[in-house]
Write a protein that holds these residues in place. Sequence first.
Motif, mmCIF file in Angstrom:
data_model
loop_
_atom_site.group_PDB
_atom_site.id
_atom_site.type_symbol
_atom_site.label_atom_id
_atom_site.label_comp_id
_atom_site.label_asym_id
_atom_site.label_seq_id
_atom_site.Cartn_x
_atom_site.Cartn_y
_atom_site.Cartn_z
ATOM 1 N N GLU A 245 0.930 -1.139 -0.100
ATOM 2 C CA GLU A 245 -0.024 -0.015 0.051
ATOM 3 C C GLU A 245 0.807 1.267 0.163
ATOM 4 O O GLU A 245 0.462 2.249 -0.880
ATOM 5 C CB GLU A 245 -0.865 0.017 1.231
ATOM 6 C CG GLU A 245 -2.424 -0.248 1.020
ATOM 7 C CD GLU A 245 -2.740 -1.760 0.834
ATOM 8 O OE1 GLU A 245 -3.336 -1.989 -0.226
ATOM 9 O OE2 GLU A 245 -2.199 -2.355 1.743
ATOM 10 N N GLY A 246 1.892 1.347 0.739
ATOM 11 C CA GLY A 246 3.126 2.291 0.757
ATOM 12 C C GLY A 246 4.249 1.697 1.171
ATOM 13 O O GLY A 246 4.511 0.785 1.584
ATOM 14 N N SER A 247 5.323 2.491 0.514
ATOM 15 C CA SER A 247 6.578 1.813 0.586
ATOM 16 C C SER A 247 7.688 2.744 0.797
ATOM 17 O O SER A 247 7.389 3.997 0.353
ATOM 18 C CB SER A 247 6.944 0.708 -0.355
ATOM 19 O OG SER A 247 6.840 1.148 -1.655
ATOM 20 N N TYR B 31 1.292 -2.705 4.519
ATOM 21 C CA TYR B 31 0.069 -3.545 4.276
ATOM 22 C C TYR B 31 -1.187 -3.307 5.047
ATOM 23 O O TYR B 31 -0.815 -3.242 6.167
ATOM 24 C CB TYR B 31 0.616 -5.111 3.996
ATOM 25 C CG TYR B 31 1.780 -5.206 3.129
ATOM 26 C CD1 TYR B 31 1.545 -5.390 1.698
ATOM 27 C CD2 TYR B 31 2.911 -5.168 3.523
ATOM 28 C CE1 TYR B 31 2.706 -5.679 1.039
ATOM 29 C CE2 TYR B 31 4.129 -5.211 2.867
ATOM 30 C CZ TYR B 31 3.846 -5.516 1.525
ATOM 31 O OH TYR B 31 5.143 -5.908 0.804
ATOM 32 N N ASP C 200 2.826 7.182 2.655
ATOM 33 C CA ASP C 200 2.544 6.803 1.276
ATOM 34 C C ASP C 200 1.453 6.051 0.957
ATOM 35 O O ASP C 200 0.621 5.962 0.022
ATOM 36 C CB ASP C 200 3.689 6.151 0.511
ATOM 37 C CG ASP C 200 3.654 5.829 -0.700
ATOM 38 O OD1 ASP C 200 3.280 6.692 -1.519
ATOM 39 O OD2 ASP C 200 4.258 4.419 -1.110
ATOM 40 N N ALA C 201 1.060 5.116 2.043
ATOM 41 C CA ALA C 201 0.036 4.257 2.210
ATOM 42 C C ALA C 201 -1.288 4.804 2.277
ATOM 43 O O ALA C 201 -2.599 4.497 2.281
ATOM 44 C CB ALA C 201 0.069 3.182 3.241
#
Length: 241
Positions: free
Chosen positions: A37-39, A54, A147-148
């Motif tokens: 979802e974001g990284s 996640y 970011d997610a």
Amino acid sequence: MKPDIKLFDSDGKRLDGRKPDELREIKIEVGVLHRAEGSCYLEWGGNKAIAAVYGPREAIPRHTQNPLRAIINARYNMAAFSVEDRKRPGPDRRSREISKVISEALAKIVLTERFPRASIDVNIEILEAEAGTRCAGLTAAGVALADAGIPIRDIPVACAAGKIENQVVLDLGKDEDNHGDADLPIAISPRTNEILLMQMDGHLTLDEFDTALELAMKGCHIVSDLQKKAILKKYQNIEEV
Ligand code: UDP
């Protein structure tokens, strides 16, 4: 305590040429993994870390669910090839401890009450380690959470200060960590300066502790600006497309 190697040169510079209050070089890249979802990929001196977020998704097994809020499941792992003497793969006492303190720090900043029964999983992989990996990992995790698009009160950030040859310095490198007197990693919410994590190795006097804490806070704010710049860079680029 007298270190077995000299950690300052005759000009008062550290082994890698830094001044006492200088950070190692930091690079941050956002959104490097497409199935997360974001990284975030982060380099901090010789440390290389990836954080992947996640969820929120249903917490499994179900007995881990909290009916009132989401649980934050941070998993810190140092790759076997991340250090010179190959590290035995898999969880050990140290990585369990770091996972726990990072989970607790992140739980203070995520609006977990919005996601009852869910889990938010934060995987932190250390690809190369050179002291300060818990700070690098937590800082990367903060960017990955943003970011997610997970609701957070602030982007958490971490940095350490420590003591080498009787002097308080910012952001210990590997030799400084090995041969120094103390290391004080902290994580904060930069908007409020609330402390989310604080650990200490070694010994500091009360005055040294105050100086180190202030220095680590200053470091956190510098790193926080880099986090925000990296996030803006990704999302401004998307808007321009
Ligand atoms: N380290 C290592 N093998 C291990 C654990 C740590 O070589 O099994 C090294 C690694 O470079 C790490 C440093 O020791 O960054 C300092 O570890 P510490 O436990 O103080 O955590 P960190 O400073 O990385 O948060």
